[in-house]
Write an enzyme that holds these catalytic residues in place. Sequence first.
Site, mmCIF file in Angstrom:
data_model
loop_
_atom_site.group_PDB
_atom_site.id
_atom_site.type_symbol
_atom_site.label_atom_id
_atom_site.label_comp_id
_atom_site.label_asym_id
_atom_site.label_seq_id
_atom_site.Cartn_x
_atom_site.Cartn_y
_atom_site.Cartn_z
ATOM 1 N N GLU A 122 0.844 -1.198 0.000
ATOM 2 C CA GLU A 122 0.000 0.000 0.000
ATOM 3 C C GLU A 122 0.873 1.238 0.000
ATOM 4 O OE1 GLU A 122 -1.398 -1.783 4.022
ATOM 5 O OE2 GLU A 122 -2.025 0.308 4.089
ATOM 6 N N LYS A 138 2.349 4.757 1.236
ATOM 7 C CA LYS A 138 2.490 5.327 2.568
ATOM 8 C C LYS A 138 2.073 6.792 2.519
ATOM 9 C CE LYS A 138 5.493 5.715 6.519
ATOM 10 N NZ LYS A 138 5.328 7.167 6.700
ATOM 11 N N ASP A 192 1.360 10.527 3.543
ATOM 12 C CA ASP A 192 2.094 11.425 4.427
ATOM 13 C C ASP A 192 1.088 12.247 5.221
ATOM 14 O OD1 ASP A 192 4.975 13.587 3.883
ATOM 15 O OD2 ASP A 192 4.319 12.384 5.567
ATOM 16 N N TYR A 221 -5.713 1.843 7.199
ATOM 17 C CA TYR A 221 -4.620 0.919 6.927
ATOM 18 C C TYR A 221 -4.608 -0.299 7.836
ATOM 19 C CZ TYR A 221 -1.923 3.142 10.726
ATOM 20 O OH TYR A 221 -1.488 3.627 11.923
ATOM 21 N N LYS A 228 10.902 3.664 2.006
ATOM 22 C CA LYS A 228 10.819 5.094 1.758
ATOM 23 C C LYS A 228 11.380 5.466 0.389
ATOM 24 C CE LYS A 228 9.377 6.830 5.782
ATOM 25 N NZ LYS A 228 10.149 7.816 6.493
ATOM 26 N N CYS A 231 30.969 25.611 28.897
ATOM 27 C CA CYS A 231 29.578 25.311 28.562
ATOM 28 C C CYS A 231 28.813 26.596 28.231
ATOM 29 C CB CYS A 231 28.926 24.597 29.740
ATOM 30 S SG CYS A 231 27.151 24.378 29.545
ATOM 31 N N CYS A 251 26.097 26.993 31.368
ATOM 32 C CA CYS A 251 26.441 27.254 32.771
ATOM 33 C C CYS A 251 27.876 27.732 32.958
ATOM 34 C CB CYS A 251 26.213 26.012 33.614
ATOM 35 S SG CYS A 251 27.419 24.710 33.313
ATOM 36 N N CYS A 303 29.713 18.775 29.195
ATOM 37 C CA CYS A 303 29.813 19.809 30.220
ATOM 38 C C CYS A 303 29.918 19.109 31.566
ATOM 39 C CB CYS A 303 28.552 20.686 30.191
ATOM 40 S SG CYS A 303 28.311 21.613 31.703
ATOM 41 N N CYS A 358 24.234 22.514 35.960
ATOM 42 C CA CYS A 358 23.995 23.166 34.670
ATOM 43 C C CYS A 358 22.506 23.168 34.380
ATOM 44 C CB CYS A 358 24.760 22.404 33.583
ATOM 45 S SG CYS A 358 24.453 23.017 31.933
HETATM 46 O O1 D41 Z 1 -0.114 5.103 4.901
HETATM 47 C C1 D41 Z 1 0.462 5.109 5.953
HETATM 48 N N1 D41 Z 1 1.047 6.206 6.404
HETATM 49 C C2 D41 Z 1 0.530 3.874 6.787
HETATM 50 C C3 D41 Z 1 0.955 3.967 8.097
HETATM 51 C C4 D41 Z 1 0.163 2.608 6.291
HETATM 52 N N2 D41 Z 1 -0.264 2.469 5.029
HETATM 53 N N3 D41 Z 1 0.253 1.508 7.073
HETATM 54 C C5 D41 Z 1 0.662 1.586 8.353
HETATM 55 N N4 D41 Z 1 0.732 0.453 9.093
HETATM 56 C C6 D41 Z 1 1.149 0.495 10.344
HETATM 57 C C7 D41 Z 1 1.221 -0.777 11.136
HETATM 58 C C8 D41 Z 1 1.885 -1.858 10.354
HETATM 59 C C9 D41 Z 1 1.988 -0.577 12.416
HETATM 60 C C10 D41 Z 1 -0.166 -1.220 11.488
HETATM 61 C C11 D41 Z 1 1.035 2.839 8.923
HETATM 62 C C12 D41 Z 1 1.455 2.818 10.268
HETATM 63 N N5 D41 Z 1 1.499 1.637 10.962
HETATM 64 C C13 D41 Z 1 1.858 3.993 11.019
HETATM 65 N N6 D41 Z 1 1.606 5.248 10.740
HETATM 66 C C14 D41 Z 1 2.149 6.032 11.667
HETATM 67 C C15 D41 Z 1 2.774 5.266 12.573
HETATM 68 C C16 D41 Z 1 2.596 3.972 12.186
#
Ligand code: D41
Length: 775
Positions: A112, A114, A116, A224, A312, A406, A409, A436, A442
């Site tokens: 899927e 991700k 933002d 999700y 990513k 420092c 302090c 420090c 401090c």
């Molecule tokens: O689309 C997303 N940002 C996304 C976030 C996604 N498609 N799947 C996710 N699946 C998880 C788990 C596997 C832990 C259930 C997530 C996130 N977590 C997530 N988003 C922010 C922290 C974790």
Amino acid sequence: MNVDETRILELRQQLDEHNYRYYVLDEPSIPDAEYDRLFRELKALEEANPNLITPDSPTQRVGGTALSAFATVRHEVPMLSLGNAFEEQDLLDFDRRVREGLEDEAVQYSCEPKLDGLAVSLLYQDGQLVRGATRGDGSTGEDISVNVRTIRNVPLKLKGKGWPATLEVRGEVYMSKAGFERLNAAQAEVGGKTFANPRNAAAGSLRQLDSKITASRPLEFCCYGIGQVSEDVSDTHIGNLEQLRSWGLPISRELKVAANVQGCLDYYRDIGERRQGLAYEIDGVVFKVNRIAGQRELGFRAREPRWAIAHKFPASEELTQVLGVDFQVGRTGAVTPVARLQPVKVAGVTVANATLHNMDEVARLGVMIGDTVIIRRAGDVIPQVMQVVTDRRPENATAVEVPSHCPVCGSEVERTQLIKRSKGKQTISEGAVYRCVGRLACAAQLKQAIIHFVSRRAMDVDGLGDKIVEQLVESGLVKSPADLYTLAQEQVLALEGFAEVSSRNLINAIDASRQPTLARFVFALGIPDVGEETAKVLARTLGSLKRIQVAQPLLLTYLPDIGNEVAYEIGHFFEEAHNRTVIEQLLARGVTPQGEGEVHAEFAASTTFDGLIAKLEIPYVGPGAAQKLSEKFASIEQLVQADWLDLRQALPERAAESVRAYFSDQGRREQALAAERQLRDFGMHWASVRREASSDLPLAGQTWVLTGTLESLTRDQAKEQLEALGAKVAGSVSAKTHTLVAGPGAGSKLAKAQQLGVAVLDEAALQALLAGHSR
Ligand code: D41
């Protein structure tokens, strides 16, 4: 039912259906104008019949009166975070770990995008949306129910039937690129705040105390996964999401199943190519083991599932100039260089600072003030200086120098030392970190130290936030963590912003923190390099604060995951007179770490005599020779006094010579003797230590699982108490589970436990068990 009521129900049903087609199926069935007409008709009828308005009516998404603060919400099932893969190799490694963990060569993954945005939880009871919450730190978030109700594609009630009585869905709240542009244009028009990127816009819109503002923002939601649930939905992740969709919940249109990791890589490439054309911003893709049984088997580590990973997209990079380097002082006194940059926009966010981590990093980069550098920002990760563009270095570029004093302090700044023990020799070299020496003198360290001390995972003083710590320190009321425990209500009351009730609450919260577990107490002290896990290891294996305080670094290296440097930091911390005073004061003022006991059998079993000899790292004395010596001699004391003949009987000449040379050095002799003496003090006897690692803790070797709601204690508390008795507490039920503790609302875990014949206790039985074992 009168005519109006019939029509109202009919209109709501039509509007719900159109919403579903529009938002979930992406197949609008009527023109917008027609939708608007139906909506207005419903609104007019409801205005004429206010008694017929129900919270799940499509007209009720307008927001309500503003709140003064969000309530906190505890997530029954923690909201985990996601591990990251940046390179293809990271993903291949992940896949290998998954296949090894499942002993299965053919693992399918769901794929899927991700999004933002922000992770949120939506709770449906009997099909009605009853609560929305932010993820927060994963254990507790904020109650944003009124806000999520304003999001158009969040169903206020579920469609169809067959949904579990309790169904918590998890997903991402985000803003489309178009919605973001529209919002910013509108904001600019009225001279309002514009946002740097869709993510910030979504966050700013969702966390509005005035839900009318949220209602005016183009937010969207995408599921999700599933959190707490009263019965299992499907046996695959994709199956789960498809069921959610049939109940009217929006899911991604880009879901796919990959037959193996190659399919995942194809998906990553494909989405990467289409990224610009998507209606929303994504920063990568997420892969999850598709079979739920596989997910359960893999479980999670720390706060990340072992069965999911975010792959990513490469971070964006920009060029900018280093205007200067500031030095910041952290909680442990580490003086850290931070590059002040000519502000530059990287992936939509203006970056003006970037940490340089330490002086080794400054040297590695070769960065000078005035240099042009490449800055990278990956998603929500802090900006990094990647590289210096050396051919753009100006003539007047200057070197980065650590201040001698420092910046906070004025105490001296000293360079940390790296201790390396090898072949019996201790070599000390210069570390990359400067510190420090002001410690608790401090302000930077004191504030940070107290913020850490009272934090949730440490002493857990409820309601003592950063601002209040600042007030307490700046007013001079609190000069060390121990001072918290002599605070009087009148003193707090005299601070700005406090009233009768709030000051009493603070004092009560401090009082309530007087009995932390030993592990929490040790973690709270803020020993450099001692995180939560290490603190737990120290508490579990050594069993008492006294032993932890006096343990020699050599002994500490017997503990799992404690190497020479951490051992040295721990020893150093407890040697510091100031730290010792603070601990004494804490104890004198009624702070009593709980659950102290004996040295753990696991530790006792690991500290064999031959092991100790091997740890001395005498040249030519490896594990084999150490074993021989341990058979011939009964103690270090004997070994130190051994004559040549005895040594030669146990060892070849060269090794025997080496042992003799080693112990001719007084310092080494004393260190070895002291280590042995301490092991004796801790109750170890060489004769008895070669037994198997078996624990004397009542629940040692058992894996427990908690589910449902507990009333008399939180899950964290239950977990902590079970761990103190030696149990491991896991997140999911498997054949290895020893006992399941099930409170009201228990669902799939209870069913699974019953199916597997795992013992089940209710809360009263748990309480009885804990009480039976309390010391
Ligand atoms: O689309 C997303 N940002 C996304 C976030 C996604 N498609 N799947 C996710 N699946 C998880 C788990 C596997 C832990 C259930 C997530 C996130 N977590 C997530 N988003 C922010 C922290 C974790």
